[in-house]
Design a protein around this motif. Sequence first.
Motif, PDB file in Angstrom:
ATOM      1  N   ASN A 182     -12.173  -6.565  -1.715  1.00 24.37           N
ATOM      2  CA  ASN A 182     -12.477  -5.194  -1.295  1.00 24.37           C
ATOM      3  C   ASN A 182     -11.181  -4.390  -1.262  1.00 24.37           C
ATOM      4  OD1 ASN A 182     -13.211  -2.802  -0.095  1.00 24.37           O
ATOM      5  ND2 ASN A 182     -14.173  -3.728   1.687  1.00 24.37           N
ATOM      6  N   GLY A 183     -10.981  -3.538  -2.254  1.00 29.30           N
ATOM      7  CA  GLY A 183      -9.743  -2.785  -2.377  1.00 29.30           C
ATOM      8  C   GLY A 183      -9.825  -1.347  -1.921  1.00 29.30           C
ATOM      9  N   THR A 184     -10.696  -1.065  -0.946  1.00 27.68           N
ATOM     10  CA  THR A 184     -10.766   0.301  -0.428  1.00 27.68           C
ATOM     11  C   THR A 184     -10.713   0.279   1.098  1.00 27.68           C
ATOM     12  OG1 THR A 184     -13.181   0.331  -0.378  1.00 27.68           O
ATOM     13  CG2 THR A 184     -12.127   1.166  -2.379  1.00 27.68           C
ATOM     14  N   PHE A 185     -10.189   1.368   1.647  1.00 29.19           N
ATOM     15  CA  PHE A 185     -10.134   1.559   3.095  1.00 29.19           C
ATOM     16  C   PHE A 185     -10.211   3.051   3.344  1.00 29.19           C
ATOM     17  CE2 PHE A 185      -7.746   2.203   7.073  1.00 29.19           C
ATOM     18  CZ  PHE A 185      -8.509   1.408   7.920  1.00 29.19           C
ATOM     19  N   MET A 186     -11.179   3.481   4.156  1.00 30.83           N
ATOM     20  CA  MET A 186     -11.378   4.898   4.457  1.00 30.83           C
ATOM     21  C   MET A 186     -11.509   5.724   3.176  1.00 30.83           C
ATOM     22  SD  MET A 186      -8.839   5.372   7.753  1.00 30.83           S
ATOM     23  CE  MET A 186      -9.085   7.133   7.771  1.00 30.83           C
ATOM     24  N   GLY A 187     -12.187   5.161   2.177  1.00 34.87           N
ATOM     25  CA  GLY A 187     -12.436   5.876   0.932  1.00 34.87           C
ATOM     26  C   GLY A 187     -11.249   5.956  -0.008  1.00 34.87           C
ATOM     27  N   MET A 188     -10.200   5.200   0.263  1.00 37.24           N
ATOM     28  CA  MET A 188      -9.006   5.224  -0.589  1.00 37.24           C
ATOM     29  C   MET A 188      -8.742   3.828  -1.136  1.00 37.24           C
ATOM     30  SD  MET A 188      -6.468   7.750   1.568  1.00 37.24           S
ATOM     31  CE  MET A 188      -6.704   6.954   3.144  1.00 37.24           C
ATOM     32  N   ASP A 189      -8.138   3.772  -2.335  1.00 36.30           N
ATOM     33  CA  ASP A 189      -7.744   2.497  -2.917  1.00 36.30           C
ATOM     34  C   ASP A 189      -6.564   1.923  -2.146  1.00 36.30           C
ATOM     35  OD1 ASP A 189      -9.649   2.549  -4.984  1.00 36.30           O
ATOM     36  OD2 ASP A 189      -8.354   3.800  -6.225  1.00 36.30           O
ATOM     37  N   VAL A 190      -6.584   0.604  -1.936  1.00 35.54           N
ATOM     38  CA  VAL A 190      -5.546  -0.066  -1.159  1.00 35.54           C
ATOM     39  C   VAL A 190      -5.047  -1.282  -1.929  1.00 35.54           C
ATOM     40  CG1 VAL A 190      -5.002  -1.121   1.077  1.00 35.54           C
ATOM     41  CG2 VAL A 190      -6.747   0.619   0.950  1.00 35.54           C
ATOM     42  N   LEU A 191      -3.747  -1.510  -1.861  1.00 34.02           N
ATOM     43  CA  LEU A 191      -3.129  -2.710  -2.423  1.00 34.02           C
ATOM     44  C   LEU A 191      -2.256  -3.344  -1.354  1.00 34.02           C
ATOM     45  CD1 LEU A 191       0.067  -1.868  -2.904  1.00 34.02           C
ATOM     46  CD2 LEU A 191      -0.820  -0.913  -5.010  1.00 34.02           C
ATOM     47  N   ILE A 192      -1.799  -4.554  -1.622  1.00 33.97           N
ATOM     48  CA  ILE A 192      -0.863  -5.207  -0.711  1.00 33.97           C
ATOM     49  C   ILE A 192       0.514  -5.137  -1.347  1.00 33.97           C
ATOM     50  CG2 ILE A 192      -0.194  -7.324   0.492  1.00 33.97           C
ATOM     51  CD1 ILE A 192      -3.151  -8.216   0.250  1.00 33.97           C
ATOM     52  N   LEU A 193       1.449  -4.542  -0.645  1.00 33.43           N
ATOM     53  CA  LEU A 193       2.837  -4.476  -1.092  1.00 33.43           C
ATOM     54  C   LEU A 193       3.596  -5.626  -0.437  1.00 33.43           C
ATOM     55  CD1 LEU A 193       5.159  -2.978  -2.556  1.00 33.43           C
ATOM     56  CD2 LEU A 193       5.503  -1.704  -0.416  1.00 33.43           C
ATOM     57  N   HIS A 194       4.163  -6.488  -1.277  1.00 36.30           N
ATOM     58  CA  HIS A 194       4.972  -7.608  -0.795  1.00 36.30           C
ATOM     59  C   HIS A 194       6.439  -7.200  -0.880  1.00 36.30           C
ATOM     60  CE1 HIS A 194       1.458 -10.235  -1.069  1.00 36.30           C
ATOM     61  NE2 HIS A 194       1.251  -9.742  -2.277  1.00 36.30           N
ATOM     62  N   THR A 195       7.112  -7.203   0.252  1.00 36.20           N
ATOM     63  CA  THR A 195       8.537  -6.875   0.308  1.00 36.20           C
ATOM     64  C   THR A 195       9.247  -7.957   1.119  1.00 36.20           C
ATOM     65  OG1 THR A 195       8.234  -5.518   2.301  1.00 36.20           O
ATOM     66  CG2 THR A 195       8.168  -4.360   0.169  1.00 36.20           C
ATOM     67  N   VAL A 196      10.558  -7.794   1.246  1.00 35.42           N
ATOM     68  CA  VAL A 196      11.370  -8.669   2.076  1.00 35.42           C
ATOM     69  C   VAL A 196      11.993  -7.803   3.165  1.00 35.42           C
ATOM     70  CG1 VAL A 196      13.414 -10.145   2.117  1.00 35.42           C
ATOM     71  CG2 VAL A 196      11.832 -10.259   0.191  1.00 35.42           C
ATOM     72  N   GLY A 197      11.877  -8.237   4.409  1.00 37.00           N
ATOM     73  CA  GLY A 197      12.436  -7.480   5.526  1.00 37.00           C
ATOM     74  C   GLY A 197      13.928  -7.246   5.355  1.00 37.00           C
ATOM     75  N   ARG A 198      14.355  -6.032   5.536  1.00 42.85           N
ATOM     76  CA  ARG A 198      15.767  -5.672   5.313  1.00 42.85           C
ATOM     77  C   ARG A 198      16.700  -6.305   6.337  1.00 42.85           C
ATOM     78  NH1 ARG A 198      13.004  -1.943   7.700  1.00 42.85           N
ATOM     79  NH2 ARG A 198      13.832  -0.687   9.400  1.00 42.85           N
ATOM     80  N   ARG A 199      16.211  -6.563   7.537  1.00 45.98           N
ATOM     81  CA  ARG A 199      17.046  -7.194   8.568  1.00 45.98           C
ATOM     82  C   ARG A 199      16.742  -8.680   8.704  1.00 45.98           C
ATOM     83  NH1 ARG A 199      15.808  -2.119  11.876  1.00 45.98           N
ATOM     84  NH2 ARG A 199      14.019  -3.348  12.493  1.00 45.98           N
ATOM     85  N   SER A 200      15.462  -9.021   8.636  1.00 48.52           N
ATOM     86  CA  SER A 200      15.059 -10.410   8.882  1.00 48.52           C
ATOM     87  C   SER A 200      15.153 -11.297   7.647  1.00 48.52           C
ATOM     88  CB  SER A 200      13.617 -10.445   9.404  1.00 48.52           C
ATOM     89  OG  SER A 200      12.718 -10.088   8.357  1.00 48.52           O
ATOM     90  N   GLY A 201      14.991 -10.702   6.467  1.00 50.34           N
ATOM     91  CA  GLY A 201      14.936 -11.498   5.244  1.00 50.34           C
ATOM     92  C   GLY A 201      13.603 -12.215   5.072  1.00 50.34           C
ATOM     93  N   GLN A 202      12.651 -11.925   5.961  1.00 53.22           N
ATOM     94  CA  GLN A 202      11.341 -12.566   5.923  1.00 53.22           C
ATOM     95  C   GLN A 202      10.378 -11.785   5.027  1.00 53.22           C
ATOM     96  OE1 GLN A 202      10.627 -15.559   7.536  1.00 53.22           O
ATOM     97  NE2 GLN A 202      12.855 -15.448   7.720  1.00 53.22           N
ATOM     98  N   PRO A 203       9.407 -12.482   4.406  1.00 53.27           N
ATOM     99  CA  PRO A 203       8.420 -11.782   3.582  1.00 53.27           C
ATOM    100  C   PRO A 203       7.539 -10.880   4.433  1.00 53.27           C
ATOM    101  CG  PRO A 203       7.970 -14.154   3.642  1.00 53.27           C
ATOM    102  CD  PRO A 203       9.220 -13.918   4.429  1.00 53.27           C
ATOM    103  N   ARG A 204       7.205  -9.732   3.878  1.00 54.72           N
ATOM    104  CA  ARG A 204       6.335  -8.758   4.546  1.00 54.72           C
ATOM    105  C   ARG A 204       5.214  -8.372   3.596  1.00 54.72           C
ATOM    106  NH1 ARG A 204       8.090 -10.310   8.957  1.00 54.72           N
ATOM    107  NH2 ARG A 204      10.063  -9.527   9.745  1.00 54.72           N
ATOM    108  N   ASP A 205       3.979  -8.385   4.080  1.00 60.31           N
ATOM    109  CA  ASP A 205       2.804  -7.999   3.302  1.00 60.31           C
ATOM    110  C   ASP A 205       2.175  -6.794   3.981  1.00 60.31           C
ATOM    111  OD1 ASP A 205       3.333 -10.276   1.868  1.00 60.31           O
ATOM    112  OD2 ASP A 205       1.652 -11.423   2.674  1.00 60.31           O
ATOM    113  N   THR A 206       2.196  -5.661   3.303  1.00 60.73           N
ATOM    114  CA  THR A 206       1.726  -4.417   3.894  1.00 60.73           C
ATOM    115  C   THR A 206       0.617  -3.799   3.054  1.00 60.73           C
ATOM    116  OG1 THR A 206       3.994  -4.024   4.662  1.00 60.73           O
ATOM    117  CG2 THR A 206       2.461  -2.173   4.763  1.00 60.73           C
TER     118      THR A 206
END
Length: 148
Positions: free
Chosen positions: A33-57
Amino acid sequence: MSTDSKSTSHSRFSRWMQHRMNARINRKIRGGNGTFMGMDVLILHTVGRRSGQPRDTPITWFPGDDGSWLLVASGGKNGHPDWFLNLMANPDQATVQLPVGDAVAVTPHVLHDAERATAWAHITAAQPRYDKYQTKAGREYAVVRLSA
């Protein structure tokens, strides 16, 4: 903690709620399910700038003219949101995940001037609420193009 730092940071409860909501939306996206509140949504995978830990947003996105994804950096309490700061700190480690398929490596590019204006017109035509959000925030939101 001083009064000044309390006024510029999110409360522990607010962060907890945001993490719970993000996890729920991420599960929906991964489930197809790639929608939320009528908008398309994706998961952005980044790395925390301070922690160095993976982030999924989970982030709403708009299609770019060239098959890219356009993201609006809205929602930061006193500036850019954390996902944007993480993305800019570690741009070579970013990927996106859509409801169908595996994560895809992307290259971020912050749009400026005419390029941003064109993208912004496209975004606000699709979702006029972004113009209202930006006006209320009192600052110009960054627009990011993610290219595979």
